[in-house]
Design an enzyme around this catalytic site. Structure first.
Site, PDB file in Angstrom:
ATOM      1  N   VAL A  95      62.720  30.112-130.347  1.00 43.76           N
ATOM      2  CA  VAL A  95      64.242  30.325-130.336  1.00 43.76           C
ATOM      3  C   VAL A  95      64.505  31.291-131.264  1.00 43.76           C
ATOM      4  O   VAL A  95      64.282  31.618-132.404  1.00 43.76           O
ATOM      5  CB  VAL A  95      65.053  29.173-130.474  1.00 43.76           C
ATOM      6  N   HIS A  99      66.541  30.210-137.852  1.00 45.23           N
ATOM      7  CA  HIS A  99      66.849  28.821-138.253  1.00 45.23           C
ATOM      8  C   HIS A  99      65.767  28.309-139.144  1.00 45.23           C
ATOM      9  O   HIS A  99      64.605  28.864-139.249  1.00 45.23           O
ATOM     10  CB  HIS A  99      66.649  27.905-136.931  1.00 45.23           C
TER      11      HIS A  99
HETATM   12  P1  AMP Z   1      60.830  27.596-133.305  1.00 50.21           P
HETATM   13  O1  AMP Z   1      59.880  27.122-132.501  1.00 50.21           O
HETATM   14  O2  AMP Z   1      60.596  27.861-134.904  1.00 50.21           O
HETATM   15  O3  AMP Z   1      61.732  28.906-132.796  1.00 50.21           O
HETATM   16  O4  AMP Z   1      61.848  26.309-133.378  1.00 50.21           O
HETATM   17  C1  AMP Z   1      62.794  25.972-132.281  1.00 50.21           C
HETATM   18  C2  AMP Z   1      62.879  24.801-132.141  1.00 50.21           C
HETATM   19  O5  AMP Z   1      64.157  24.430-131.712  1.00 50.21           O
HETATM   20  C3  AMP Z   1      61.754  23.703-131.489  1.00 50.21           C
HETATM   21  O6  AMP Z   1      61.673  22.841-132.744  1.00 50.21           O
HETATM   22  C4  AMP Z   1      62.593  22.988-130.387  1.00 50.21           C
HETATM   23  O7  AMP Z   1      62.283  21.776-130.427  1.00 50.21           O
HETATM   24  C5  AMP Z   1      64.008  23.153-130.912  1.00 50.21           C
HETATM   25  N1  AMP Z   1      65.151  23.161-129.969  1.00 50.21           N
HETATM   26  C6  AMP Z   1      65.021  23.912-128.783  1.00 50.21           C
HETATM   27  N2  AMP Z   1      66.075  23.450-127.721  1.00 50.21           N
HETATM   28  C7  AMP Z   1      66.697  22.544-128.681  1.00 50.21           C
HETATM   29  C8  AMP Z   1      68.065  21.561-128.460  1.00 50.21           C
HETATM   30  N3  AMP Z   1      68.790  21.809-127.211  1.00 50.21           N
HETATM   31  N4  AMP Z   1      68.531  20.743-129.342  1.00 50.21           N
HETATM   32  C9  AMP Z   1      67.754  20.816-130.489  1.00 50.21           C
HETATM   33  N5  AMP Z   1      66.567  21.275-130.727  1.00 50.21           N
HETATM   34  C10 AMP Z   1      66.125  22.180-130.003  1.00 50.21           C
END
Ligand code: AMP
Length: 113
Positions: A95, A99
């Protein structure tokens, strides 16, 4: 670049999240696919694509995200936890809205994969 990520949808309220903390600068909520008993994401309200594109002007905000990460970890009763900022797809970023992961509640191996 505009924020077309799922996190912008969460910030605008179009997609629900399991919120654990909110203030004027950031939002923290539980990860939808938790990798540990506690897995929380802390995201800035301001769009920053990743740590790679963060600017000097973002330093107070980035510091704030870490303070909030510790706040939510303490709120969850964690004694130990890991904060992770994946930067770039090869490092696991999926994403592209910066974060901080807060992961804990089980022993965590080192080094990570
Ligand atoms: P990254 O892989 O470091 O970019 O982390 C993105 C995180 O966002 C992953 O751990 C996903 O499980 C989490 N994620 C994606 N969509 C959602 C959502 N709608 N609500 C909560 N977490 C999410």
């Amino acid at each position: 670049m505009t924020d077309e990520t799922v996190f912008s949808q969460i910030l605008s309220g179009n997609i629900q999240c399991d919120e654990v903390y909110s203030d004027e600068k950031c939002l923290a909520f539980r990860d939808i696919q938790p990798q540990a008993p506690i897995h929380i994401l802390v995201i800035p309200r301001k769009f920053i694509e990743s740590l790679k594109t963060a600017q000097d002007a973002d330093k107070d905000l980035l510091g704030h995200l870490l303070i909030v990460a510790a706040k939510v970890a303490n709120q969850e009763g964690l004694e130990s936890w890991r904060t992770i900022v994946n930067t770039g797809s090869e490092a696991g970023q999926t994403v592209f809205h910066l974060h901080v992961h807060v992961i804990g509640g089980r022993p965590l191996a080192w080094p990570p994969g």
